[in-house]
Design an enzyme around this catalytic site. Structure first.
Site, PDB file in Angstrom:
ATOM      1  N   MET A1050       0.885  -1.167   0.000  1.00 54.78           N
ATOM      2  CA  MET A1050       0.000   0.000   0.000  1.00 54.78           C
ATOM      3  C   MET A1050       0.928   1.224   0.000  1.00 54.78           C
ATOM      4  O   MET A1050       1.434   1.621   1.050  1.00 54.78           O
ATOM      5  CB  MET A1050      -0.915  -0.006   1.230  1.00 54.78           C
ATOM      6  CG  MET A1050      -1.898  -1.158   1.267  1.00 54.78           C
ATOM      7  SD  MET A1050      -2.769  -1.257   2.857  1.00 54.78           S
ATOM      8  CE  MET A1050      -3.480   0.390   2.963  1.00 54.78           C
ATOM      9  N   THR A1051       1.159   1.760  -1.180  1.00 48.77           N
ATOM     10  CA  THR A1051       2.154   2.827  -1.297  1.00 48.77           C
ATOM     11  C   THR A1051       1.751   4.086  -0.546  1.00 48.77           C
ATOM     12  O   THR A1051       2.619   4.856  -0.120  1.00 48.77           O
ATOM     13  CB  THR A1051       2.387   3.179  -2.775  1.00 48.77           C
ATOM     14  OG1 THR A1051       1.130   3.511  -3.382  1.00 48.77           O
ATOM     15  CG2 THR A1051       3.023   2.007  -3.506  1.00 48.77           C
ATOM     16  N   CYS A1052       0.454   4.317  -0.385  1.00 49.83           N
ATOM     17  CA  CYS A1052       0.020   5.521   0.325  1.00 49.83           C
ATOM     18  C   CYS A1052       0.451   5.496   1.785  1.00 49.83           C
ATOM     19  O   CYS A1052       0.610   6.550   2.412  1.00 49.83           O
ATOM     20  CB  CYS A1052      -1.494   5.677   0.238  1.00 49.83           C
ATOM     21  SG  CYS A1052      -2.097   5.889  -1.444  1.00 49.83           S
ATOM     22  N   ALA A1053       0.617   4.300   2.339  1.00 49.79           N
ATOM     23  CA  ALA A1053       0.992   4.168   3.742  1.00 49.79           C
ATOM     24  C   ALA A1053       2.384   3.574   3.910  1.00 49.79           C
ATOM     25  O   ALA A1053       2.786   3.288   5.037  1.00 49.79           O
ATOM     26  CB  ALA A1053      -0.026   3.303   4.481  1.00 49.79           C
TER      27      ALA A1053
END
Length: 1085
Positions: A1050-1053
């Site tokens: 999960m690149t956003c996190a």
């Protein structure tokens, strides 16, 4: 250390502090006289005490000490200063009438009486003698200082320059030996000896007190010689110590600056009131307190009425120009109002300026309307229309940019009005002392009337906000002022009078662009240039500091040394050129220079950095622009004094305002690095934009055309992909960075553009330009031919887009994967390049041009002394080959389409025109041939925010700010900056295997892993410790077989879901497969 600290305290002006310091000194001498007596003499404590009794002594010496008298008579204080509470009651609990009246308990003679008692009781009369009381170290430094001063009066000529250089070198060598010797030198001895002032006077040729750099052109030869000698000694390896002499001198200067500087930290300490109502300059509610101000007509003013209103509430963030616009129409007499009515009816600019919000002076695009969440609501409406436009239009049709005025089409109305407001603001007029002239000016129809404001008889600076102006004026009146909450409760009386500035259409008009001249003299100026010396003299250090004070000399010398350290290669190369030209060296290989420079961190002042950090932590001072003047002035003139992290915070405060910075403050690490480069503040609206993966550059054109001028984060959504948010946005900036590195764009030096070369490069380098020394603009001829006439405008458009992308990445805190050369960063920062910069991006060309110039200079210099008959004996061959036999024509090397000169004298290069050839090549490479590309880049950048704000950084710092850390991570700190959760701990076997695999990755594999997890192949400034959110690794439960599932993210996190593989080899195999195949799309995992 304690004696030095006590000597510094005795330089304070407040008599209460002086009394406490003297009492401490008396107690120490009573108890430990044998221990501290000598150190008190060496560190200047005795001198400070003696100066309290003999104020006239201070004028003859350098160490600044107060005379110990009361700074004011308690019975004759001005009414506005009564609110400053006397230190006699600062820690008292009882309230007495004397507190309110300001009556001081100390008598005028208290300080002198105690100082006299200490001197008589503890110091031998022999020590009190001004000559015998000097230490041996101070006497030696005094002697060296006097000899350096004597050299100032020796004129430098071409014939005697070598002898003068030798004397200076010998004296400097003695100074270095003394500074690095076994006997310590105190700050008092170092400053009091005058060695700092002598070095400053010699290096600057006495021009360090000049107001501008215009006078240094005539002294260019002298300054160059003196800087060369200085660099040759201080930047060489020393036999006297293990560290470089320059580092020793810098450390002494930093210690002296910490002891002597008195820059104030002025905290607002505003009342707890959160909301207030301002009546000036506009009636509106504010989220911060107002200042209480009474406006009174200046005595003797006859052209204006007395304002009848009582105390007014004024927005502290409003400028004096805005207050002028509010007050002037109300205090003008009727006849002048009628006279101006015609002018106002035809000139709506003044009316418009009164309706501007108080933050109209912020960066472009930051208006109150644009920040409205309703106005900037982020939804996907219209995305399909955008997709259709991207599919139907080419990049040429997608943008409409005029380089002459690049921002006109895209700037918001509010920004345009702010520009109109700036156009009608004029500098405040000078004080008119002759009454007859003042009366005559009232009827001058050809002048623009303005008001001048005064506080306690001193004119306020019109360029400041009213809060800044009052605060600075109060501080000048009382250097020990404590700006507390009473600043907001007291009434400030401002007087006003008419100030008339004659209309100057030429000054207000737009300046005409500088035309590139083909004059050989101007082109030759770019061979070596004077930018080194102009950068030292072009800024006033700070207006709050006395130029005759030792602190000013210390700052100027530090600035000179920092500049010398950065331009060390230029200076040492100049020295080698002169030596070769004079026949002192014969081998061209000796022209090569190995530079040993000190780290930039040596120039950072920890004390000033902490002061600025403390000042920026005051939200009231930040939001109202109430930081002391020295903060901005030192940041402009001496940015090297502050750490990179502090400059980053100051940069974001000054460009984007406190709202965004305050949202990032909770994400700072213990070093103060702005870790949240990703704008996680949920209170900021976002604009979503659809991107087509097969049209990245076209998408970038449209995105920047729509949103470059808007200070809101952009969220990327890829067509036919479900992923959205931070990860896709970061990947978009990475993909755009890679697009700019493709072969065939015609932007960079390595992109030759020929079809054959392009096919070869695409085969070898997968279609990307390989530039080991960084990207630098490809030079273009000043007059494009017909074949290039259509391509070059497209190149300029791409440079405009690149400027927008770079500025937007800085604004939003994104990381670019763009290897720009150091020389191009210098151009971005407004610095001029010369011959010595060519080697930084093209080493072979730079070395060859340097050797050619050395030969030309040698022929010219030795020919003057040898005469015509013996000129044949001068060896001017280039590595045993005559210049004529090299068969060089007047075209730019590597770019045969770029003709440097034409005519019968410019067919082939020979010894007679060799210098001219070198000058033309350098001009085409770093100046005339790339000037339009650089201006196009700047025009695009300025549409986002003014590029001048980057000038507080060095080129290395700009690269770090834009592209993050060069080294991906420190393997020893991996486990400290990774969070393990949901089934994993730091000791779990899969985690141990993963850390080992990461350590074994090569450079490209590490970049791929980082992009897979975070969306960008590089880490932000500060490295892995600054990654926000923190890199987290959790256990992923397998569905069927233990080794069947792939890792997911999960690149956003920054969230890696890792299955517990059966072995390390299986984990490496699956991880590399996921990294390779998982690139290029975002889907649910």
């Amino acid at each position: 250390m304690f004696s030095s600290f006590l000597a510094g305290v005795l330089t304070r002006k407040d008599h209460h502090i002086l009394m406490l310091a003297l009492q401490i000194a008396e107690v120490i001498l009573q108890k430990l006289s044998d221990v501290f007596l000598n150190s008190f003499i060496k560190e200047g404590v005795f001198f400070a005490i003696d100066t309290l009794l003999k104020p006239e002594k201070c004028s003859n010496m350098l160490f600044p000490v107060s005379d110990g008298t009361l700074p004011y008579d308690a019975g004759q204080k001005h009414a506005s200063r009564v609110v400053l509470r006397c230190f006699c009651y600062a820690f008292g609990t009882c309230q007495s009438p004397s507190v309110e009246t300001g009556t001081c308990k100390l008598e005028n003679s208290s300080v002198q009486n105690l100082a006299k008692a200490i001197k008589t009781s503890y110091f031998d009369p022999v020590v009190c003698d001004s000559e015998k009381g000097l230490t041996d170290t101070l006497q030696k430094l005094n002697s060296l200082s006097a000899e350096l001063s004597d050299l100032m009066h020796v004129p430098i000529t071409a014939a005697g320059s070598s002898q003068d250089e030798g004397k200076f070198y010998c004296l400097l060598h003695q100074v270095v030996a003394k500074l690095s010797g076994s006997e310590p030198i105190s700050t008092f001895e170092f400053v009091e000896s005058g060695i700092v002032k002598s070095l400053v006077n010699y290096l600057s040729n006495g021009k360090h007190l000049s107001k501008n750099a215009g006078g240094i052109c005539d002294d260019h030869y002298i300054l160059e010689k003196r800087f060369e000698v200085f660099a040759r000694l201080f930047l060489s390896s020393s036999d006297l110590a293990d560290e470089m002499p320059l580092a020793i001198l810098i450390r002494k200067l930093q210690g002296a600056l910490s002891s002597l500087e008195s820059f104030p930290v002025i905290l607002s300490l505003a009342s707890k009131q959160k909301n207030s109502f301002a009546t000036v300059p506009r009636r509106r509610c504010l989220s911060h307190p107002c200042l209480r101000v009474r406006f009174i007509r200046e005595e003797g003013e006859t052209c204006l009425c007395d304002y009848s209103e009582d105390v007014l509430t004024v927005d502290p963030f409003s400028s004096l120009d805005e207050i002028d616009g509010f007050l002037l129409p109300k205090v003008r007499m009727e006849k002048f109002k009628q006279m101006d009515s015609t002018t106002k009816s035809t000139d709506p600019m003044e009316t418009v300026s009164l309706q501007l919000p108080s933050d109209a002076r912020s960066s472009q695009g930051e208006s109150s309307d644009l920040m409205d969440p309703d106005h900037m609501s982020a939804d996907l409406s219209g995305i399909q229309a955008t997709k259709a436009q991207l599919s139907q239009h080419s990049p040429e049709q997608a943008i409409n940019v005029e380089l002459g005025n690049p921002s006109e089409a895209s700037l918001s109305i509010d920004t345009h009005i702010a520009g109109m407001k700036q156009a009608v603001q004029f500098p405040s007029g000078s004080d008119i002392s002759v009454k007859s002239e003042h009366l005559a000016s009232c009827d001058n129809g050809n002048a623009f009337s303005k008001l001048s404001f005064y506080l306690e008889g001193k004119e306020l600076d019109q360029s400041l906000t009213i809060y800044q102006a009052i605060l600075q004026q109060k501080f000048r009146l009382d250097m020990e002022m404590n700006a507390g909450a009473k600043l907001w409760s007291q009434v400030h009386t401002l007087t006003y009078r008419m100030s008339v500035e004659p209309q100057d259409d030429h000054a207000r008009g737009h300046s005409t662009p500088t035309q590139d001249s083909c004059s050989l003299d101007k082109i030759r100026a770019h061979l070596q240039g004077t930018s080194l010396f102009s950068s030292v003299f072009d800024h006033e250090l700070t207006s709050d500091m006395d130029k005759l004070s030792p602190s000013y000399d210390i700052l100027f010398l530090l600035k000179s040394l920092e500049c010398m350290n950065r331009f060390a290669f230029h200076l040492l190369s100049c020295g080698k050129l002169h030596a070769f030209a004079d026949g002192l060296i014969d081998n061209l290989d000796y022209l090569r220079v190995v530079v040993h420079s000190v780290s930039q961190n040596e120039f950072v002042s920890s004390k000033l950095t902490e002061k600025l950090e403390q000042q920026m932590r005051d939200p009231m001072a930040v939001s109202t622009g109430g930081m002391p003047l020295w903060c901005n002035q030192l940041m402009v003139s001496c940015p090297f004094l502050f750490s990179f992290e502090t400059k980053c915070k100051y940069f974001r405060l000054s460009v984007f305002g406190s709202q965004k910075v305050q949202a990032q403050i909770p994400a700072q690490n213990n070093l103060g690095v702005l870790r949240d480069r990703r704008l996680t503040a949920s209170n900021l609206s976002r604009k979503k934009f659809l991107v087509l993966r097969d049209q990245i550059l076209e998408s970038a054109f449209q995105m920047m055309d729509l949103y470059a001028h808007i200070n809101l984060p952009i969220e990327v959504v890829y067509d036919e992909e479900v992923g959205t948010g931070l990860g896709p946005t970061l990947e978009f900036y990475t993909l755009v960075s890679h697009e700019f590195q493709k072969i065939g764009l015609g932007m960079w030096r390595e992109d030759y553009g020929s079809p054959t070369a392009m096919k070869t490069l695409q085969t070898e380098n997968s279609g990307f330009i390989m530039s080991p020394f960084g990207l630098f603009p490809r030079p273009r001829p000043s007059i494009t031919d017909a074949s290039d006439g259509k391509q070059f405008p497209e190149v300029l458009k791409k440079f405009v887009l690149l400027g927008k992308v770079v500025a937007k990445a800085l604004q939003e805190g994104r990381v670019l994967d763009l290897p720009i050369s150091k020389a191009f960063y210098k151009l971005i920062l407004g610095q001029e390049l010369n011959l010595f910069d060519v080697q930084s991006f093209d080493p072979e060309l730079g070395r060859t041009l340097l050797e050619f110039l050395a030969l030309a200079n040698r022929k010219k210099n030795l020919g003057l002394f040898s005469g015509e008959n013996s000129s044949s004996r001068i060896d001017t061959s280039f590595r045993n080959t005559r210049i004529e036999d090299l068969c060089i024509d007047f075209t730019l090397p590597g770019h045969p389409d770029c003709i440097l000169a034409s005519g019968p004298d410019h067919q082939m290069v020979n010894m007679d025109n060799l210098e001219e050839y070198v000058a033309l090549v350098v001009d085409a490479t770093v100046h005339g041939g790339i000037s339009r590309q650089v201006e196009a880049f700047k025009s695009g950048f300025n549409q986002v925010f003014p590029i001048k704000h980057l000038q507080i950084f060095t080129e290395e710092e700009v690269e770090r700010l834009l592209c993050g850390e060069r080294d991906l991570w420190d393997f020893n700190e991996l486990i400290d900056h990774i969070k393990f959760d949901h089934g994993y701990t730091a000791s779990s076997p899969p985690i141990s295997n993963l850390l080992e695999i990461i350590r074994e990755f090569n450079y490209e594999e590490r970049r791929a892993f980082l992009q897979f997890v975070t969306g960008a192949p590089r880490l932000p400034p500060g490295g892995l410790a600054s990654l926000n959110p923190k890199l987290t690794i959790v256990r992923k439960h397998f569905s069927k077989c233990q080794d069947a599932d792939l890792p997911s993210v999960m690149t956003c996190a920054n969230y890696l879901k890792l299955p517990p593989y059966s072995s390390k080899d299986k984990m490496r195999e699956k991880l590399l497969y996921a990294i390779t195949e998982g690139q290029g799309s975002f889907h649910l995992s």
